[in-house]
Design a protein around this motif. Structure first.
Motif, PDB file in Angstrom:
ATOM      1  N   ALA A  85       0.826  -1.206   0.000  1.00 24.80           N
ATOM      2  CA  ALA A  85       0.000   0.000   0.000  1.00 24.80           C
ATOM      3  C   ALA A  85       0.858   1.253   0.000  1.00 24.80           C
ATOM      4  N   ALA A  86       0.341   2.284  -0.655  1.00 21.64           N
ATOM      5  CA  ALA A  86       0.962   3.608  -0.542  1.00 21.64           C
ATOM      6  C   ALA A  86       0.757   4.062   0.904  1.00 21.64           C
ATOM      7  N   MET A  87       1.728   4.763   1.465  1.00 22.77           N
ATOM      8  CA  MET A  87       1.574   5.245   2.848  1.00 22.77           C
ATOM      9  C   MET A  87       2.065   6.683   2.992  1.00 22.77           C
ATOM     10  N   GLY A  88       1.538   7.541   2.111  1.00 25.78           N
ATOM     11  CA  GLY A  88       1.864   8.955   2.221  1.00 25.78           C
ATOM     12  C   GLY A  88       1.279   9.538   3.487  1.00 25.78           C
ATOM     13  N   PRO A  89       1.797  10.625   4.014  1.00 24.56           N
ATOM     14  CA  PRO A  89       2.895  11.408   3.441  1.00 24.56           C
ATOM     15  C   PRO A  89       4.276  10.863   3.803  1.00 24.56           C
ATOM     16  N   PHE A  90       4.312   9.617   4.243  1.00 21.93           N
ATOM     17  CA  PHE A  90       5.603   9.022   4.570  1.00 21.93           C
ATOM     18  C   PHE A  90       6.243   8.486   3.289  1.00 21.93           C
ATOM     19  N   CYS A  91       7.572   8.498   3.263  1.00 22.60           N
ATOM     20  CA  CYS A  91       8.289   8.000   2.097  1.00 22.60           C
ATOM     21  C   CYS A  91       8.266   6.467   2.121  1.00 22.60           C
ATOM     22  N   SER A 151       4.654   6.510  -2.642  1.00 23.81           N
ATOM     23  CA  SER A 151       3.619   7.333  -2.001  1.00 23.81           C
ATOM     24  C   SER A 151       3.890   8.815  -2.250  1.00 23.81           C
ATOM     25  N   ILE A 152       2.854   9.643  -2.018  1.00 21.34           N
ATOM     26  CA  ILE A 152       3.107  11.091  -2.003  1.00 21.34           C
ATOM     27  C   ILE A 152       3.937  11.370  -0.754  1.00 21.34           C
ATOM     28  N   THR A 153       4.959  12.245  -0.905  1.00 15.46           N
ATOM     29  CA  THR A 153       5.842  12.428   0.263  1.00 15.46           C
ATOM     30  C   THR A 153       5.943  13.896   0.644  1.00 15.46           C
ATOM     31  N   THR A 187      -1.502   8.551  -5.802  1.00 11.98           N
ATOM     32  CA  THR A 187      -1.867   9.815  -5.167  1.00 11.98           C
ATOM     33  C   THR A 187      -3.334   9.768  -4.752  1.00 11.98           C
ATOM     34  N   PRO A 188      -3.633  10.302  -3.582  1.00  9.40           N
ATOM     35  CA  PRO A 188      -5.043  10.529  -3.287  1.00  9.40           C
ATOM     36  C   PRO A 188      -5.545  11.625  -4.230  1.00  9.40           C
ATOM     37  N   VAL A 189      -6.807  11.543  -4.615  1.00 12.46           N
ATOM     38  CA  VAL A 189      -7.402  12.570  -5.484  1.00 12.46           C
ATOM     39  C   VAL A 189      -8.581  13.194  -4.729  1.00 12.46           C
ATOM     40  N   ALA A 243      -8.214  -4.943   0.750  1.00 15.20           N
ATOM     41  CA  ALA A 243      -7.308  -4.179   1.623  1.00 15.20           C
ATOM     42  C   ALA A 243      -7.969  -3.914   2.965  1.00 15.20           C
ATOM     43  N   GLY A 244      -7.135  -3.842   3.995  1.00 15.32           N
ATOM     44  CA  GLY A 244      -7.640  -3.526   5.335  1.00 15.32           C
ATOM     45  C   GLY A 244      -7.634  -4.747   6.213  1.00 15.32           C
ATOM     46  N   GLY A 245      -6.553  -4.943   6.981  1.00 18.75           N
ATOM     47  CA  GLY A 245      -6.517  -6.025   7.951  1.00 18.75           C
ATOM     48  C   GLY A 245      -5.738  -7.253   7.508  1.00 18.75           C
ATOM     49  N   GLN A 257      -3.857  -6.064  -0.637  1.00 19.63           N
ATOM     50  CA  GLN A 257      -2.965  -4.903  -0.460  1.00 19.63           C
ATOM     51  C   GLN A 257      -2.692  -4.780   1.041  1.00 19.63           C
ATOM     52  N   MET A 258      -1.411  -4.625   1.404  1.00 21.36           N
ATOM     53  CA  MET A 258      -1.062  -4.489   2.828  1.00 21.36           C
ATOM     54  C   MET A 258      -0.265  -3.214   3.057  1.00 21.36           C
ATOM     55  N   GLY A 259      -0.651  -2.481   4.102  1.00 19.08           N
ATOM     56  CA  GLY A 259       0.095  -1.306   4.522  1.00 19.08           C
ATOM     57  C   GLY A 259       0.821  -1.582   5.822  1.00 19.08           C
ATOM     58  N   THR A 260       0.029  -1.763   6.893  1.00 21.60           N
ATOM     59  CA  THR A 260       0.594  -1.877   8.240  1.00 21.60           C
ATOM     60  C   THR A 260       1.629  -3.011   8.356  1.00 21.60           C
ATOM     61  N   PHE A 271       3.657  -4.063   6.203  1.00 23.11           N
ATOM     62  CA  PHE A 271       4.929  -3.663   5.598  1.00 23.11           C
ATOM     63  C   PHE A 271       5.648  -2.572   6.391  1.00 23.11           C
ATOM     64  N   ILE A 272       4.924  -1.867   7.300  1.00 26.17           N
ATOM     65  CA  ILE A 272       5.639  -0.883   8.137  1.00 26.17           C
ATOM     66  C   ILE A 272       6.674  -1.631   8.991  1.00 26.17           C
ATOM     67  N   ALA A 273       6.245  -2.770   9.549  1.00 22.26           N
ATOM     68  CA  ALA A 273       7.127  -3.531  10.443  1.00 22.26           C
ATOM     69  C   ALA A 273       8.042  -4.457   9.637  1.00 22.26           C
ATOM     70  N   ASP A 307      11.006   2.480   5.104  1.00 22.95           N
ATOM     71  CA  ASP A 307      11.670   3.770   5.310  1.00 22.95           C
ATOM     72  C   ASP A 307      11.288   4.438   6.645  1.00 22.95           C
ATOM     73  N   PHE A 308      10.260   3.950   7.329  1.00 21.93           N
ATOM     74  CA  PHE A 308       9.739   4.613   8.531  1.00 21.93           C
ATOM     75  C   PHE A 308      10.776   4.593   9.666  1.00 21.93           C
ATOM     76  N   HIS A 309      10.614   5.544  10.604  1.00 23.81           N
ATOM     77  CA  HIS A 309      11.491   5.615  11.769  1.00 23.81           C
ATOM     78  C   HIS A 309      11.404   4.293  12.560  1.00 23.81           C
ATOM     79  N   PRO A 363      -0.419   6.698  11.720  1.00 29.13           N
ATOM     80  CA  PRO A 363      -1.457   5.898  11.070  1.00 29.13           C
ATOM     81  C   PRO A 363      -1.068   4.415  11.038  1.00 29.13           C
ATOM     82  N   ALA A 364      -1.985   3.557  11.384  1.00 28.70           N
ATOM     83  CA  ALA A 364      -1.756   2.106  11.333  1.00 28.70           C
ATOM     84  C   ALA A 364      -3.104   1.407  11.421  1.00 28.70           C
ATOM     85  N   GLY A 365      -3.159   0.196  10.878  1.00 34.69           N
ATOM     86  CA  GLY A 365      -4.419  -0.542  10.847  1.00 34.69           C
ATOM     87  C   GLY A 365      -4.605  -1.390  12.090  1.00 34.69           C
ATOM     88  N   MET A 366      -5.862  -1.860  12.263  1.00 36.36           N
ATOM     89  CA  MET A 366      -6.192  -2.748  13.376  1.00 36.36           C
ATOM     90  C   MET A 366      -5.283  -3.973  13.429  1.00 36.36           C
TER      91      MET A 366
HETATM   92  C1  LIG Z   1       0.883   5.152   7.482  1.00 38.93           C
HETATM   93  C2  LIG Z   1      -0.183   4.997   6.449  1.00 38.93           C
HETATM   94  C3  LIG Z   1      -0.319   5.974   5.468  1.00 38.93           C
HETATM   95  C4  LIG Z   1      -1.246   5.806   4.424  1.00 38.93           C
HETATM   96  N1  LIG Z   1      -1.291   6.723   3.389  1.00 38.93           N
HETATM   97  C5  LIG Z   1      -1.990   6.426   2.267  1.00 38.93           C
HETATM   98  C6  LIG Z   1      -1.850   7.192   1.075  1.00 38.93           C
HETATM   99  O1  LIG Z   1      -1.075   8.150   1.001  1.00 38.93           O
HETATM  100  N2  LIG Z   1      -2.600   6.823  -0.007  1.00 38.93           N
HETATM  101  C7  LIG Z   1      -3.447   5.752   0.023  1.00 38.93           C
HETATM  102  O2  LIG Z   1      -4.087   5.447  -0.980  1.00 38.93           O
HETATM  103  N3  LIG Z   1      -3.615   5.024   1.143  1.00 38.93           N
HETATM  104  C8  LIG Z   1      -2.888   5.319   2.243  1.00 38.93           C
HETATM  105  N4  LIG Z   1      -2.999   4.510   3.355  1.00 38.93           N
HETATM  106  C9  LIG Z   1      -3.877   3.327   3.304  1.00 38.93           C
HETATM  107  C10 LIG Z   1      -3.118   2.174   2.713  1.00 38.93           C
HETATM  108  O3  LIG Z   1      -2.819   2.466   1.374  1.00 38.93           O
HETATM  109  C11 LIG Z   1      -3.840   0.809   2.776  1.00 38.93           C
HETATM  110  O4  LIG Z   1      -5.012   0.811   2.041  1.00 38.93           O
HETATM  111  C12 LIG Z   1      -4.092   0.353   4.176  1.00 38.93           C
HETATM  112  O5  LIG Z   1      -2.921   0.495   4.927  1.00 38.93           O
HETATM  113  C13 LIG Z   1      -4.524  -1.102   4.167  1.00 38.93           C
HETATM  114  O6  LIG Z   1      -4.835  -1.542   5.449  1.00 38.93           O
HETATM  115  P1  LIG Z   1      -3.772  -2.220   6.453  1.00 38.93           P
HETATM  116  O7  LIG Z   1      -3.011  -1.091   7.043  1.00 38.93           O
HETATM  117  O8  LIG Z   1      -4.647  -2.933   7.409  1.00 38.93           O
HETATM  118  O9  LIG Z   1      -2.893  -3.124   5.642  1.00 38.93           O
HETATM  119  C14 LIG Z   1      -2.107   4.674   4.420  1.00 38.93           C
HETATM  120  C15 LIG Z   1      -1.988   3.730   5.449  1.00 38.93           C
HETATM  121  C16 LIG Z   1      -1.049   3.872   6.446  1.00 38.93           C
HETATM  122  C17 LIG Z   1      -0.941   2.809   7.504  1.00 38.93           C
END
Ligand SMILES: Cc1cc2nc3c(=O)[nH]c(=O)nc-3n(C[C@H](O)[C@H](O)[C@H](O)COP(=O)(O)O)c2cc1C
Length: 332
Positions: free
Chosen positions: A21-27, A45-47, A79-81, A191-193, A212-215, A217-219, A224-226, A298-301
């Motif tokens: 997943a994109a995780m803007g505004p973080f790089c 992601s957008i940074t 990019t978010p629109v 996506a989500g969870g 799609q996974m965001g959280t 991949f943070i760990a 790039d996260f702190h 920002p982080a998911g459940m």
């Molecule tokens: C730190 C963070 C920043 C995020 N920023 C964006 C973003 O810039 N654009 C976007 O489409 N989604 C963003 N999201 C949502 C993720 O793209 C993704 O859909 C979501 O993390 C999926 O759920 P999960 O965290 O449970 O994996 C962000 C999520 C996190 C955790």
């Protein structure tokens, strides 16, 4: 070849049906490189925290050039629109298309553009004319149908559990994904969870072509996260995320001192807009100083199910290996 191969792998020329997943505004440049090199889709992601289109354009170019230099396989740009950030989003898309046109290697690697939040309709033709696939994030069946009508190539159906921005009327992932998959003909990514093999198999059973996974991949080591942000995800328990207002809509974040103060301020009558601005500014603290108490994280459940920092390759390969086992051992 992995048994877990879907239409998504063919569309994007990736080995595994997993999108970072994109995780803007973080790089997420280093993360996108690691994910691409591990056989899944990395996303830039957008940074920037500005809505200045020129700054957004320059940052996007920097990010694309970094990822292009280091990634061996496919990646995407997000990019978010939406009305509030339309000029910025337009510039990010223009710069991406222009840069891609100049470079045959980039044309091969940068296959998809992912939009999120607002209306995808304005962007599909422009992206298709440039030879890019267009994926859009949708939080409901209503938005998924709108995305299909716009002509987009796939819907990323994002549920209540997700980290970062959620819809003001969110639907849980397990309800959302099968319903979206039944309602549209274009491919659906869940996506989500998601963080493990059980999640991937259930997404596929619900009619999705991948996750799609965001959280999760943070760990990872490469993210790039702190380091303190990564540790905060690992330490979080099942009750440690909360949805708070944001300038671009509500967002799910980790509970910390900032959020406690934020909740107190809300109770004392500060406007929701002021609170949202406060939280969005606090993102910078998390990003720059790793201030995990007064920064917004920002982080998911699913943070409650993530117990260790692994390499990206380990995360992806464990999910695929275990998913193959689950499919083989189903008690039917
Ligand atoms: C730190 C963070 C920043 C995020 N920023 C964006 C973003 O810039 N654009 C976007 O489409 N989604 C963003 N999201 C949502 C993720 O793209 C993704 O859909 C979501 O993390 C999926 O759920 P999960 O965290 O449970 O994996 C962000 C999520 C996190 C955790």
């Amino acid at each position: 070849m992995s048994a877990i191969r879907t239409e998504l792998c063919n569309m994007l020329d990736i080995k595994y049906p997993i999108i970072q997943a994109a995780m803007g505004p973080f790089c997420t440049n280093k993360l996108a490189v690691a994910v691409s090199n591990a056989g899944a889709l990395g996303t830039i992601s957008i940074t920037q925290m500005t809505s200045d289109p020129d700054v957004a354009g320059e940052k996007t170019l920097e990010n694309i050039n970094y990822v292009k230099k280091h990634a061996k396989n496919t990646f995407a740009v997000n990019t978010p629109v939406g009305k509030l950030i339309e000029p910025m989003a337009n510039r990010i898309i223009e710069v991406t298309i222009e840069e891609r046109e100049k470079d045959p290697k980039l044309k091969k690697q940068l296959k998809a553009f992912i939009t999120s939040a607002g209306d995808p309709t304005l962007y599909t033709k422009k992206l298709h004319d440039a030879g890019l696939l267009h994926f859009h994030v949708a939080p409901s069946v209503y938005h998924a149908k709108k995305t299909e009508k716009a002509g987009a190539d796939a819907v990323i159906a994002s549920g209540f559990e997700a980290g970062g921005h959620t819809h003001s009327r969110p639907v849980h992932t397990l309800i959302l994904v099968p319903e979206v998959a039944k309602s549209i003909k274009i491919p659906v990514i869940a996506a989500g969870g998601f963080c493990n093999a059980e999640g991937l198999v259930s997404a596929l059973a619900a009619g999705a072509v991948g996750i799609q996974m965001g959280t999760r991949f943070i760990a990872t080591e490469e993210c790039d996260f702190h380091p303190k942000y990564k540790e905060a995800v690992v330490k979080a328990g099942e009750w440690d995320t909360v949805v708070v207002p944001g300038v671009l809509g509500p967002a799910r974040v980790l509970r910390n001192k900032l959020i406690e103060e934020f909740e107190k301020k809300g109770a004392s009558g500060v406007s929701e807009w002021e609170l949202a601005k406060l939280k969005d500014l606090a993102l910078l603290k998390a990003m720059e100083d790793g201030d995990i108490e007064s920064g917004a994280l920002p982080a998911g459940m699913v943070a409650g199910s993530i117990h260790e920092i692994l390499t990206v390759k380990e995360v992806i390969e464990e999910i695929i290996r275990e998913a193959e086992k689950i499919l083989k051992n189903l008690k039917l």
